[in-house]
Design a protein around this motif. Structure first.
Motif, PDB file in Angstrom:
ATOM      1  N   GLN A  89       5.279   4.429  51.581  1.00  0.00           N
ATOM      2  CA  GLN A  89       6.701   4.337  51.108  1.00  0.00           C
ATOM      3  C   GLN A  89       7.453   4.704  50.134  1.00  0.00           C
ATOM      4  OE1 GLN A  89       7.115   0.508  53.026  1.00  0.00           O
ATOM      5  NE2 GLN A  89       7.246   1.147  54.674  1.00  0.00           N
ATOM      6  N   TRP A 171      10.388   7.504  44.042  1.00  0.00           N
ATOM      7  CA  TRP A 171      11.726   7.579  45.326  1.00  0.00           C
ATOM      8  C   TRP A 171      10.872   6.137  46.163  1.00  0.00           C
ATOM      9  CZ3 TRP A 171      11.055   6.131  50.475  1.00  0.00           C
ATOM     10  CH2 TRP A 171      11.722   5.497  50.708  1.00  0.00           C
ATOM     11  N   GLU A 173      10.518   3.336  49.127  1.00  0.00           N
ATOM     12  CA  GLU A 173      11.565   2.626  49.840  1.00  0.00           C
ATOM     13  C   GLU A 173      11.151   1.465  49.492  1.00  0.00           C
ATOM     14  OE1 GLU A 173      11.103   1.890  54.504  1.00  0.00           O
ATOM     15  OE2 GLU A 173      10.520   3.569  53.661  1.00  0.00           O
ATOM     16  N   ARG A 177      16.766  -0.285  53.074  1.00  0.00           N
ATOM     17  CA  ARG A 177      17.511   0.654  52.257  1.00  0.00           C
ATOM     18  C   ARG A 177      17.711   0.624  51.149  1.00  0.00           C
ATOM     19  NH1 ARG A 177      16.316   4.848  56.146  1.00  0.00           N
ATOM     20  NH2 ARG A 177      17.358   6.188  54.472  1.00  0.00           N
ATOM     21  N   HIS A 179      16.518   1.743  48.408  1.00  0.00           N
ATOM     22  CA  HIS A 179      15.518   2.152  47.962  1.00  0.00           C
ATOM     23  C   HIS A 179      15.624   2.661  45.777  1.00  0.00           C
ATOM     24  CE1 HIS A 179      15.210   2.939  52.153  1.00  0.00           C
ATOM     25  NE2 HIS A 179      16.091   3.490  52.195  1.00  0.00           N
ATOM     26  N   PRO A 200      20.830   4.527  45.189  1.00  0.00           N
ATOM     27  CA  PRO A 200      19.671   4.310  46.962  1.00  0.00           C
ATOM     28  C   PRO A 200      21.319   5.569  47.379  1.00  0.00           C
ATOM     29  CG  PRO A 200      20.458   1.736  46.992  1.00  0.00           C
ATOM     30  CD  PRO A 200      20.872   2.945  45.318  1.00  0.00           C
TER      31      PRO A 200
END
Length: 200
Positions: A89, A171, A173, A177, A179, A200
Motif C-alpha cells: 500500500q 505515499w 495508504e 483515505r 493517506h 491526502p
C-alpha cells in the motif's frame, strides 16, 4: 519510521528501504515503475520499465534509444517515475532531468543480461510497426547466427537513461483515505533536500 507517518530526510535511503521491503512482498518485478514522458508534440505517454540500479546520482533503466520513449526523452529530457506496490500500500513518485548513462556502465549491464535478451536488442526495432511475428523471429535467428556464443556486443542504439531527481513523493495508504504524503525536493541537483507534506 513511525507507526503513522513516513519520516526520513534522505530520499535515496528511503527508496532503498522501500524497494527492499517490496522485494520481500511483491510477487514479481518489485523494481517495475511507470515511466512518463512527453515529447516535442506535447502528447504525454507512459509505460512500465524496470529499475536496474540507483544511487545518489539517480535512477537507471535501459532501452532502445530509437524507441518512442527514447525519442521523446531526446526531445524533452525530463521524466516522471512511479512505483506502486499494492501489497505494501505504497507509492513513490520521482520527477527529474534525464541523461544518458556512460557507455562503460551500459556495457557492464548489457554483459549481465541473458543471451536471448542480448540478441533481442539486435533483432527488435522497438516501437516500429511489425507486419507479423515471423519477421521478428527471423531477425532473431539472424542475430543468433551473427553471435554464435555469449559474446554479444551491445548495439549502439541500446543503452541506459538516468533520471536525476529533483523531487520525490513517498505515499503510504492510511485508513479512511487519510493517506500520508512525504515530499523530499531540492531546488537544484546539488542542493540540499527539503522536507514537506501534502494533504491526502
Amino acid at each position: 519510521m513511525s507507526s503513522t507517518t513516513v519520516s526520513d530526510t534522505d530520499p535515496f535511503r528511503l527508496l532503498t528501504d522501500w524497494l527492499a521491503e517490496a522485494k520481500r512482498t511483491e510477487i514479481a518485478d518489485a523494481n517495475a515503475m511507470t515511466l512518463a514522458t512527453c515529447g516535442a508534440d506535447g502528447q504525454p505517454d507512459a509505460r512500465i520499465v524496470l529499475l536496474k540500479s540507483h544511487d545518489e546520482q539517480g535512477l537507471v533503466f535501459y532501452t532502445n534509444y530509437e524507441s518512442r520513449k527514447g525519442q521523446e526523452l531526446a526531445e524533452n529530457p525530463r521524466a516522471c517515475l512511479n512505483f506502486h506496490w499494492k501489497t505494501l500500500q505504497r507509492q513513490v513518485r520521482v520527477l527529474g532531468r534525464v541523461e544518458k548513462v556512460d557507455p562503460v556502465e551500459a556495457d557492464g549491464y548489457f554483459a549481465s543480461r541473458p543471451r536471448i535478451s542480448k540478441l533481442g536488442a539486435w533483432a527488435s526495432d522497438q516501437s516500429r510497426p511489425l507486419a507479423e511475428r515471423s519477421v521478428l523471429e527471423a531477425r532473431l535467428a539472424e542475430a543468433e547466427a551473427r553471435f554464435p556464443d555469449n559474446n554479444v556486443s551491445r548495439p549502439p542504439h541500446w543503452s541506459g537513461f538516468r533520471v536525476v531527481p529533483l523531487r520525490f513523493e513517498f505515499w503510504r495508504e492510511m485508513p479512511y483515505r487519510l493517506h500520508d504524503r512525504l515530499i523530499l525536493s531540492r531546488a537544484s541537483e546539488t542542493g540540499a533536500w527539503e522536507t514537506s507534506r501534502l494533504f491526502p
